[in-house]
Enzyme design. Structure first.
Site, short mmCIF file in Angstrom:
data_model
loop_
_atom_site.label_atom_id
_atom_site.label_comp_id
_atom_site.label_asym_id
_atom_site.label_seq_id
_atom_site.Cartn_x
_atom_site.Cartn_y
_atom_site.Cartn_z
N HIS A 361 0.81 -1.22 0.00
CA HIS A 361 0.00 0.00 0.00
C HIS A 361 0.84 1.27 0.00
CE1 HIS A 361 0.45 -0.11 4.51
NE2 HIS A 361 0.47 1.20 4.33
N ASP A 410 -0.71 -7.52 1.30
CA ASP A 410 -0.03 -6.22 1.43
C ASP A 410 1.48 -6.42 1.55
OD1 ASP A 410 0.37 -3.53 1.67
OD2 ASP A 410 -0.32 -3.38 3.75
N SER A 517 4.39 1.84 8.35
CA SER A 517 4.01 0.85 7.33
C SER A 517 5.23 0.33 6.57
CB SER A 517 3.02 1.46 6.34
OG SER A 517 1.80 1.75 6.97
#
Length: 566
Positions: A361, A410, A517
């Site tokens: 992402h 992801d 992330s």
């Protein structure tokens, strides 16, 4: 008379150079704690070595064929440049270049990459110790208690049995440094630390080298300088010649060399690396001529090893950390579209020399690869580290089935750009993480760690200026469901982890947050930190009984291998 004096003065300047002091690089330290007496010392900012009053030393200049002669005077290092020549004897180890002052017997070693120390005797690439660690010559400097080791040359160690001023200090690995050693053949490397007003010895937290899955567990670390195993065949299958073979009388490295024992050479044919080559080698007789070949010695598993430093500062969402505690952490930046420079994008995880894992992402905007840059070895998000390594990105691969709505699959891979077959160089600040076995199943509530440069809390306007770490526990699958995450989709490709502490103030629970992330969730397995998850998504940051969600790495091992094959 005046003309003669001027001429003499000019001659002195030409021969010796101008004397100067550099207070910005040398430190005036007054050691006055507890039972320690007042001492004046100098710290050389270029070599990071400490010296006592009136000590003198040489240090190489970056330019030309000259060095500087320095001496400690009142807490300041006074230095001037002096001309040099090649040494009459090869004093330097590991391929170092020896330079001797033209008008004195002082010399200095200019070390090849990966080595340091007065005689290039320190192997900066060694990440663990073998057996008892007697031959360990790495740069680990932290005791098991977390205390910093004292310099072996410290005046407070003058009466100790082992110090850097012993006549045989170099042979024992001691010197003007504070790195862990085992000079007395104890059970593992140790050092002196200053506690309760005195110096005491303490075992170091240096990791032991893992045994590889070979028949005898014989392997080498770094470039194999300290390898003392018994393997005696080359990669082509040829048998090594003994180091005392009559065929080697004209060779440099033999059992008759003056420092042969220190180099591991003797009346045997075991593989060694006496000259600091890329890996252990030996002489062989092949095709009717004398030659040499690299040996068939496997490299020890060094992934997931680190020099962990206990965090000193607690902040919201976790603890400030040093990059040496998380050397696989990468910082990914992207070029700004409308202004010069670049901005922080996401975290990443170094899994091999040229490959970094991250979250898919992070790359939803499909940036051109040449707009991305990866930084390794960085403690502060925007400040270059001392051992930082920077790479452009050749390409990146997003999982084809990534769902940008649910964040299923992801995961992404970044291929670092390099002119050679290798990219990242292993050091205390840069190291790969271990990938898990496909069958890895850790117990519920196992404590693990995550790291990143993300926000302290969801309402923070900025990312953290310094690397953080957080300690979380793995949730059982029964607690990692849509029901427990406000009906958000949770798939079998995800796992959950969070801070399970209860009672008191819950506003400072550990968790990942925006900006983390793509970073790692790692757990200890067989004394190595192992990658279990990739930071993916969550509902807020640090909420009680609400875990963070991570990409389950064990589900993607085949995908990683297929996409990272040469």
């Amino acid at each position: 008379m005046m003309s003669a004096m001027k001429t003499e003065f000019l001659c002195v300047l030409l021969l010796c150079g101008a004397v100067f002091t550099s207070p910005s690089q040398e430190t005036y330290r007054r050691l006055r704690r507890g039972a320690r007496s007042y001492k004046v010392t100098c710290r050389d900012g270029k070599t990071q070595m400490t010296y006592r009053q009136h000590d003198s030393w040489l240090r190489p200049l970056l330019r030309g064929n000259q060095v500087e002669h320095c001496w400690c005077d009142g807490g300041r290092a006074q230095c001037h440049s002096v001309p040099v020549r090649s040494c009459s004897e090869p004093w330097c180890f590991n391929g170092g270049t020896c330079r001797q002052a033209l008008y004195s017997s002082d010399f200095v070693c200019q070390c090849p990459e990966g080595f340091m120390g007065k005689l290039c005797e320190i192997d900066a690439t060694a990440t663990c110790y073998k057996d008892q660690g007697v031959a360990y010559r790495g740069t680990w400097s932290t005791a098991e208690s977390g205390a910093e080791c004292a310099n072996w040359n410290s005046s407070g160690l003058a009466m100790k049995p082992y110090s850097g001023r012993r006549p045989n200090a170099i042979r024992l690995g001691l010197g003007n440094h504070n790195y862990c050693r085992n000079p007395d053949q104890d059970s593992k490397p140790w050092c002196y630390v200053f506690k309760a007003g005195k110096y005491i010895s303490e075992f170091c937290s240096t990791p032991a080298c893992a045994k590889v899955a070979e028949e005898d567990g014989d392997c080498y670390t770094g470039n194999g300088l300290a390898y003392r195993g018994t393997r005696s065949h080359t990669k082509s299958g040829a048998s090594c010649l003994p180091w005392n073979s009559v065929f080697l009388t004209s060779k440099i490295y033999t059992a008759w060399k003056s420092n042969a024992p220190a180099l591991g050479l003797g009346k045997h044919n075991h593989c060694r690396n006496p000259d600091g080559d890329a890996q252990p080698w030996c002489h062989v007789w092949k095709d009717r001529q004398l030659t040499w070949e690299y040996c068939d010695v496997p490299q020890c598993v060094t992934c997931g090893l680190r020099q962990y430093k206990r965090p000193q500062f607690r902040i919201k969402g976790g603890l400030f950390a040093d990059i040496t505690s998380h050397p696989w952490q990468a910082a990914i930046f992207v070029k700004n579209r409308r202004s010069p420079g670049e901005r922080f994008l996401c975290g990443g995880i170094l899994i091999s020399s040229c490959w970094v894992l991250s979250a898919a992402h992070c790359f939803q905007e499909r940036y051109p690869p040449h707009h991305l840059k990866v930084f390794l070895g960085r403690t502060y998000r925007l400040v270059p580290g001392e051992e930082e390594q920077t790479f452009e990105v050749e390409k990146y691969i997003i999982h084809k089935e990534f769902d940008d709505d649910t964040y299923d699959n992801d995961i992404a891979l970044l291929h670092l750009k390099s002119d050679s077959l290798t990219c990242a160089r292993e050091s205390a600040s840069v190291r790969t993480i271990c990938l898990p076995d496909a069958s890895l199943q850790l117990p519920d509530w196992t404590e693990c760690e995550l790291s990143g440069y993300g926000k302290h809390e969801s309402s923070s306007p900025f990312f953290s200026e310094r690397l953080k770490e957080a300690h979380v526990r793995l949730y059982p699958s029964s607690r990692c469901t849509s029901q427990h995450l406000f009906n958000r989709t949770v798939t079998n490709n995800m796992l959950c982890a969070g801070d399970t502490r209860s009672g008191g103030d819950h506003t400072n629970l550990h968790d990942a947050c925006q900006g983390d992330s793509g970073g790692p969730l790692v757990c200890m397995k067989d004394n190595h930190m192992t990658l279990v998850g990739i930071i993916s998504w969550g509902l807020g940051c640090g909420r009680k009984d609400v875990p963070g969600v991570y990409t389950k790495v064990t589900n993607y091992l085949d995908w990683i291998r297929d996409n990272t094959r040469p």
